[in-house]
Design an enzyme around this catalytic site. Structure first.
Site, PDB file in Angstrom:
ATOM      1  N   GLN A   9      -1.532   5.686 -10.819  1.00 33.34           N
ATOM      2  CA  GLN A   9      -0.943   6.903 -10.266  1.00 33.34           C
ATOM      3  C   GLN A   9      -0.360   7.766 -11.382  1.00 33.34           C
ATOM      4  OE1 GLN A   9       1.324   5.868  -6.859  1.00 33.34           O
ATOM      5  NE2 GLN A   9       2.286   7.849  -6.626  1.00 33.34           N
ATOM      6  N   SER A  87      -1.511  -0.954 -12.784  1.00 28.51           N
ATOM      7  CA  SER A  87      -0.903  -0.812 -11.460  1.00 28.51           C
ATOM      8  C   SER A  87      -1.977  -0.572 -10.392  1.00 28.51           C
ATOM      9  CB  SER A  87       0.158   0.298 -11.498  1.00 28.51           C
ATOM     10  OG  SER A  87       0.895   0.335 -10.304  1.00 28.51           O
ATOM     11  N   LEU A  88      -1.980   0.600  -9.766  1.00 28.12           N
ATOM     12  CA  LEU A  88      -3.026   0.950  -8.786  1.00 28.12           C
ATOM     13  C   LEU A  88      -4.430   0.710  -9.354  1.00 28.12           C
ATOM     14  CD1 LEU A  88      -4.343   2.703  -6.418  1.00 28.12           C
ATOM     15  CD2 LEU A  88      -3.917   4.654  -7.916  1.00 28.12           C
ATOM     16  N   ARG A 112      -1.804   0.363   0.712  1.00 27.74           N
ATOM     17  CA  ARG A 112      -0.820   0.219  -0.366  1.00 27.74           C
ATOM     18  C   ARG A 112       0.021   1.484  -0.491  1.00 27.74           C
ATOM     19  NH1 ARG A 112      -0.339   1.194  -6.067  1.00 27.74           N
ATOM     20  NH2 ARG A 112       0.218  -0.659  -7.303  1.00 27.74           N
ATOM     21  N   HIS A 194       7.201  -1.587  -8.671  1.00 27.60           N
ATOM     22  CA  HIS A 194       7.223  -2.817  -9.477  1.00 27.60           C
ATOM     23  C   HIS A 194       8.637  -3.362  -9.657  1.00 27.60           C
ATOM     24  CE1 HIS A 194       2.997  -2.294 -10.046  1.00 27.60           C
ATOM     25  NE2 HIS A 194       3.211  -1.054 -10.426  1.00 27.60           N
ATOM     26  N   GLN A 243       1.818  -8.172  -7.458  1.00 32.23           N
ATOM     27  CA  GLN A 243       1.908  -7.026  -8.373  1.00 32.23           C
ATOM     28  C   GLN A 243       2.907  -5.962  -7.936  1.00 32.23           C
ATOM     29  OE1 GLN A 243      -0.066  -3.475  -8.388  1.00 32.23           O
ATOM     30  NE2 GLN A 243      -1.507  -4.010 -10.009  1.00 32.23           N
TER      31      GLN A 243
END
Length: 291
Positions: A9, A87-88, A112, A194, A243
């Protein structure tokens, strides 16, 4: 050995994916399928929307995912030695490694995004970029700070993102500046990604991940949580669930990929942020953008 890496992102831009749509029949078909699966024209927002339109949570994450995954499908002789995503971007990497099919990946990304949005609305929280300090100093100051604040993204040496409750992040930034941080900058994000504040999103996403078929990857996947080469579907699932509340250990992942033989990193998706981070981790390795 060629490593393919997938951004997260923040990499989105207006007009993203339009060239793919116009020049590749397969890409056009996948964008059309995405519009149908999501129930709104995400392709139109990606191609013609403003930066503000692209900032909507329900748009941002699927948009970055679609650009990355569809671009990967247009690469000739796509035979990665290893993959990783920030991440994503880890879900994009799982689709590229054929762990997930396109539809399953898109549905997980959308779930998500919505779960994270709901978690953000539950508790006001934020993130901040800390430049110029060693990881250990940042970790120790987060522990000393009253309230909930943790190290969230280990992007490259000297660049770490912290995450938590707004007052705790603000206090930590003051303490980190006093400790010699070159910059401690609050980021324009909607929540504490996170960190433990994403627990409600993790619980919701866990159900969706458990119900999704994960296949054996065509190459090792270096996941944010473990930073090591994973090829076992059950392990890939477990790490993807963890995650959301665990830190993104990008520095360590890249270091392990290089130790395991990666000589070139190809960024697949919008922007070139990850190439910059790789160069700061190890300036000797080659980096490029997929085309």
């Amino acid at each position: 050995m060629k490593a393919y890496i997938f951004p997260g992102q923040g990499a989105q831009f207006s007009g993203m994916g339009k060239d793919l749509y116009d020049n590749h029949a397969k890409a056009k078909a996948l964008f059309d399928k995405a519009d149908e699966l999501l129930g709104f024209s995400i392709s139109k927002i990606m191609f013609d929307g403003s930066a503000e339109d692209l900032k909507q949570t329900k748009v941002t994450q699927p948009a970055v995912f679609l650009h990355s995954v569809i671009l990967a499908q247009t690469i000739q002789d796509f035979t990665p030695s290893m993959v990783a995503g920030h991440s994503l971007g880890e879900i994009s990497a799982l689709v590229a490694a054929k762990v997930l099919d396109f539809e399953a990946g898109l549905q997980l990304v959308y779930k998500r995004a919505m779960a994270m949005q709901a978690a953000c609305e539950k508790s006001p929280s934020t993130m901040a970029a800390i430049l110029g300090l060693e990881d250990e100093i940042v970790e120790n100051i987060c522990k000393e700070t009253p309230g909930n604040v943790v190290a969230a993204n280990y992007n490259c040496p000297g660049q770490l993102v912290i995450s938590g409750e707004i007052p705790a992040v603000e206090k930590a930034c003051e303490m980190l500046k006093d400790a010699g941080a070159r910059r401690a900058l609050i980021l324009p994000v909607g929540g504490a990604f996170h960190s433990s504040l994403m627990q409600p999103a993790e619980e919701e996403l866990a159900k969706a991940i458990e119900e999704t078929t994960f296949n054996t990857p065509i190459c090792p996947v270096y996941q944010n949580v473990t930073t090591t080469a994973i090829t076992e579907p059950a392990e890939l699932k477990k790490n993807l669930i963890a995650q959301l509340t665990a830190p993104v250990k990008w520095t360590q992942s890249v270091q392990n990929m290089i130790a395991d033989g990666a000589t070139e990193f190809v960024e697949v998706g919008p922007g070139n942020t990850l190439q910059g981070l790789v160069k700061k981790i190890n300036r000797e390795v080659a980096t490029s953008s997929a085309s």
